[in-house]
Structures are given as C-alpha cells and as structure tokens.
Enzyme design. Structure first.
Site, short mmCIF file in Angstrom:
data_model
loop_
_atom_site.label_atom_id
_atom_site.label_comp_id
_atom_site.label_asym_id
_atom_site.label_seq_id
_atom_site.Cartn_x
_atom_site.Cartn_y
_atom_site.Cartn_z
N HIS A 11 0.85 -1.20 0.00
CA HIS A 11 0.00 0.00 0.00
C HIS A 11 0.88 1.24 0.00
CE1 HIS A 11 0.78 0.37 4.35
NE2 HIS A 11 0.54 -0.92 4.41
N GLU A 182 -4.47 -3.69 12.53
CA GLU A 182 -5.31 -3.64 11.33
C GLU A 182 -6.61 -4.42 11.54
OE1 GLU A 182 -3.44 -4.74 7.70
OE2 GLU A 182 -1.69 -3.46 8.02
N GLY A 286 4.72 1.13 9.90
CA GLY A 286 3.43 1.76 10.19
C GLY A 286 3.16 1.99 11.66
N ARG A 419 -12.09 12.95 16.35
CA ARG A 419 -10.76 13.16 15.80
C ARG A 419 -10.19 14.50 16.27
NH1 ARG A 419 -10.61 10.95 10.60
NH2 ARG A 419 -8.62 12.03 10.30
N ARG A 469 -0.94 16.70 19.81
CA ARG A 469 0.10 16.22 18.90
C ARG A 469 0.69 17.44 18.20
NH1 ARG A 469 -2.17 12.76 14.24
NH2 ARG A 469 -2.42 14.81 13.31
#
Length: 544
Positions: A11, A182, A286, A419, A469
C-alpha cells in the site's frame, strides 16, 4: 550516483530520488492520482506502480531513466514464503509474489529507457530501517521497525554502525503487531491499512479493561520478539458496521489494544538497548506513526534521542530502499520533498481559474489577520510534504482559542467527531505550553501534555486526555510559517495556530494548485493563501 526508490507492493505506493547521497525528491502516488493511499492493499493491485510520482521525481531532478545507476524495489520476493506456511489466510498471495518478481519488466515499461537489470530488490524491513537509520540526524543509532508484514516477518530490530545495518532480531509471521491493529481497525468499522490512526484517537475515550485478556494473545517473549495473533475481537466487543455510531465498548477495546501495544513496544525497546546500547533510537514502519506509543517510548524507554521517519509507513520504503544503496547519505533535513510551484506559475493557475485574488504585502500578515477574526484558512505554500502529516505546506489553519473550532474543522473535512486537530508553535516557545514529549517535534509524531494554564486558552487543540500532537516550527527552516505564527500572537496573545491537513474525508492531501482551488471551492473555508496570493470566499460569493 542516481538511485530511484520505488514502493509498490502492499500500500501507499511512492517514489524517491537520491542523488549522490542527497534526497532531492520524494512523493506518494496518491498526491498525483488523487486516490487515497494510491491503491488498496490487495494482491490484485500489486502490479500498480507509482508511475506518476516516479516520473515527477526524475523530471524534477532532470534525470532520464537511462541515466539511473539503480532502481530499488522495497520487497524481495526471493525471501518470501507461501502465505499458508506462515499462518496467513491470503489465498491470492501467489499473485502478489508473481507481480513482485516481474517488477523489473513492469518498471522498464513504465519508465522507457530503464534497463530492467538496474532494478534491485531490497528486503522490505531493511528498506524501512534505512528510511530511519540512514536518514536520522544521528548516523549511528539503534533501529526498530514494526508494521503489518514484509516478506516473511513483521519486525526488525538492529543497529546502524558506520552506515551498515546489523540485524539483531526479526519476528516471523504470523505474529504481527501491525496486523493485530489492522484487524481491530476493521472490527471497529474503519478501513484497514488506512484508518488505524482513528483507532488511536478513539482509544483516548476508553478504559483498557480488556488488557489482561489481550495479554494472552499479545505479549513480548523476552528474546527480542513477541506473540501477536489470534485475538477473538467479537468476544471483547461487538463489531461496528461502517457509519454506525461508536459505543463505549468500542472505545474500551481500542484503549485496551493501544495499552497492550505500548507495553510490548517498551519491552522491545529495552531489549534492543540491552543488546545494541547507544543513545539514539530510530523508528519506522506503520506502527511508528502511532504518536501516543512513540511518546511512551521517548518518556519511559532507555534512549536519550528518539527519531521517527516522517513517512514511517510503506511510502517511506521508497526512500529507504534508495538510501540503503546510497554512499554516505545526508540526514533528512525536512519532509518538504514533493511538488512546488513558482509565484508566476501559481498566478497563471489563478488567472486560468478566473477567480479574484489579491497580492498583499505579506501573506503571513494577511493570514494572521484572518485567523484572528476566527476565519478558516487553506494554506498552500512551498513543496508538499512526504508522509501523512500536514507540516505547514498543505494545511488548514484556524484559531485554537475557540473549542467550537474542533467541531467546525471536522465538519469542514467530513471527519468523525472524536478526531483531534493539532497545534503548531514556534520551537522556542513550545516548552512554555507543552511538556512530556521530545522537543523540538517538527514532524508531529509525538504527543505532549498541554500545560494546565493553557488548556482553556487553546481548547480546540487539546484532546480529551489533555494532550496535543504538536508541530514545532523552526524559523530558520520555515520563515513564512514562523512569521504567520508571530503575527497571530501579536494580534491575539496566543502563540499557537490549529494545523490540520488540507483535504476532505477520503481524499488525499491537496498537492497542486488545482487541488487547492477545488478544495477551497467545495469546503466552507474563508481564505486560500496560495503562494503570495490570497483568494477570499467573500470576493467570490459576495458574503463572509
């Protein structure tokens, strides 16, 4: 020596060009094709190559395919084993392996003039490792790679010494922290190999009440490896269908998985330090995009310095493959390695689009004024970023002082309400507002605690757990962003601006001026700052 790096198999296809040890260009295919993540990570798509980004890298440097000394492909099919033999349920994996073996001829077809003999297979995790260890500011470092899978492993632990990698341990499949995460992503109704960061955000809303049970399936083994497979997710929380509301059960499962991931990572890091020593750890794969886990490693691990490749996912293996072959590679000085346009080219785009625009004396001052009035600004400046984070080149900016701006931006982007958005702050000011994580933090790959006295002043960027962040801005490297931050503070007394990626849900980050104009036209953004020019929504639609 001219080396083109290619990532294509799983990917996030991408290309990178390293010339005489210097990274001159790196870009993900999604920014050109406008397909999120470039393609889906299926065996049927494994033949797809990052043709557009590879051609751009060569054009940018004025290099023809026949002038390349090597092309690296970040997967070595000679190392692969049948999926069933590794305990993986992937019946079409032979198709993927066939495409990998034929990559040289595919690349020669995509890049006319390239000699297929110039293509070099670089093991997947070695490419990940080089993207971190050979790009870090500290040339000799321990390196830890964790992702879903490579040829037959999911992990590499080692050390770079004088530019050479000494591999100390690899974890064979099917045990994989990346595949566990995942699987959870899919169980929670998100898109696997894409939305794992959403699970990390959701975890902050939960309690890790399943931690003891998860440890039965996910734990370190004390020898540098781990066990990670076989979790019965449905026994812990019901599956969530795409689009359904999330429940506390889902948040608790996310929190539990995040907690067990952090536990295993810390044990792996301590083992690596015992074996390899040193003061610096470089991370890729990842899993290294999990900024919460990165912060735990930095705070509780044995290393003084922790450096994370900003394109830590598979896209970064394009650069890593090239760096693996390069002689005396230079450290990575920034993530702005993609496309950029001159002021004249941008003006031509605006004139072609027929939109009214102005050229203020200083676009940074204009943007600061709009943000101080609580406008939302699309910020398109310089070369685009390599990796998944908007770092002040393709960003949406807003005032952090209104809590409502979090919901507002998530509506603009079409994102889930849980989010978070991120703050950008001048590097020399960061310690006044943020603690508990490495500083400076230019790539937005760690979380920091927000000082109590600032939480009510910048509520839009404070996550539910009191963290943020952050991205720190070095004025020497990013003078325009620094001027904008300074001008905003002069108007508001707040040295922070909200920074989130310039895109809407399901679409890649904006990359070229056309993308910027389309995004501006389709989303309720007040001002587009594109190069030195300003495009105002009120000037187009006659309203603020």
């Amino acid at each position: 020596m001219r080396i083109l790096g290619i990532n294509a198999l799983f990917h996030d296809p991408a290309a990178a060009l390293v010339v005489d040890g210097r990274t001159v260009a790196a870009a993900e295919e999604e920014r050109f094709s406008r397909r999120k993540h470039g393609k889906r990570p299926l065996p049927f798509s494994a033949w797809e190559l990052p043709e557009l980004s590879a051609r751009w890298c060569l054009e940018h440097a004025g290099v023809r395919p026949e002038e390349l000394d090597a092309v690296t492909y970040s997967y070595d099919p000679a190392l692969a084993r049948p999926a069933a033999d590794m305990g993986l349920d992937d019946p079409f994996d032979p198709l993927r392996q066939d495409y990998a073996r034929r990559a040289p001829e595919f690349l020669a077809e995509a890049l006319p003039g390239l000699d297929p003999e110039q293509v070099v297979f670089v093991p997947h995790h070695v490419a990940h490792a080089a993207s971190a260890g050979r790009a870090a500011l500290h040339p000799d470092s321990a390196v830890l790679v964790l992702d879903g899978r490579g040829e037959c492993a999911s992990h590499l632990a080692g050390r770079y010494d004088d530019g050479k990698l000494d591999t100390l341990f690899t974890q064979p499949l099917p045990d994989s922290l990346g595949l566990v995460y995942e699987d959870l992503t899919q169980h929670l109704g998100f898109l696997r190999s894409s939305d794992e960061y959403k699970v990390m955000a959701l975890a902050s809303y939960g309690t890790p009440r399943h931690l003891a049970r998860l440890r039965q399936y996910v734990h370190a083994t004390g020898d540098g490896g781990f066990r990670a497979h076989g979790v019965d997710w449905a026994a812990l929380a019901p599956p969530r269908a795409k689009g359904e509301p999330w429940s506390q059960e889902h948040a608790d499962l996310a929190a539990s998985t995040q907690a067990v991931l952090e536990e295993v990572l810390l044990e792996l890091v301590h083992w690596l330090h015992h074996e390899a020593g040193g003061e610096t750890l470089a991370l890729a794969g990842g899993i290294a995009l999990n900024c919460v886990a990165n912060s735990k490693i930095a705070a509780k691990g044995p290393y003084r310095n922790v450096w994370v490749q900003p394109a830590a996912g598979d896209a970064g293996t394009a650069l890593g493959g090239a760096l693996h072959l390069a002689e005396n590679p230079e450290p990575m000085s920034g993530a702005d390695l993609g496309r950029g346009w001159s002021d004249q080219e941008i003006r031509a785009w605006l004139q072609e689009a027929g939109v009214p625009y102005e050229e203020p004396a200083d676009i940074a001052e204009t943007v600061a004024g709009e943000l101080a009035r609580d406008g939302v600004v699309a910020w398109f400046q310089g070369r685009s970023e390599y990796g998944p984070r908007a770092l002040g080149h393709r960003s949406l900016l807003a005032h952090p002082g209104r809590a409502e701006n979090l919901e507002r931006l998530n509506r603009v982007k079409g994102r889930e309400e849980f989010r978070p958005v991120a703050p950008m702050v001048l590097a020399e000011r960061a310690h006044e507002l943020f603690s508990g994580g490495p500083l400076p933090s230019p790539y937005m790959l760690f979380v920091h605690d927000v000082a109590a006295e600032w939480r009510e002043r910048i509520p839009a960027v404070v996550h539910v757990d009191g963290t943020a962040r952050i991205q720190t801005v070095d004025a020497a490297q990013e003078p325009l962003v620094a001027r904008m931050l300074t001008a905003f503070e002069q108007r508001t007394g707040v040295p922070v601006v909200v920074n989130t990626s310039l895109n809407t849900a399901g679409r890649p980050m904006v990359d070229d001026p056309r993308d910027a104009l389309e995004c501006f036209g389709s989303a309720p953004v007040d001002l587009l700052a594109i190069g030195p020019y300003a495009v105002r929504r009120s000037a187009i639609y006659g309203r603020a």
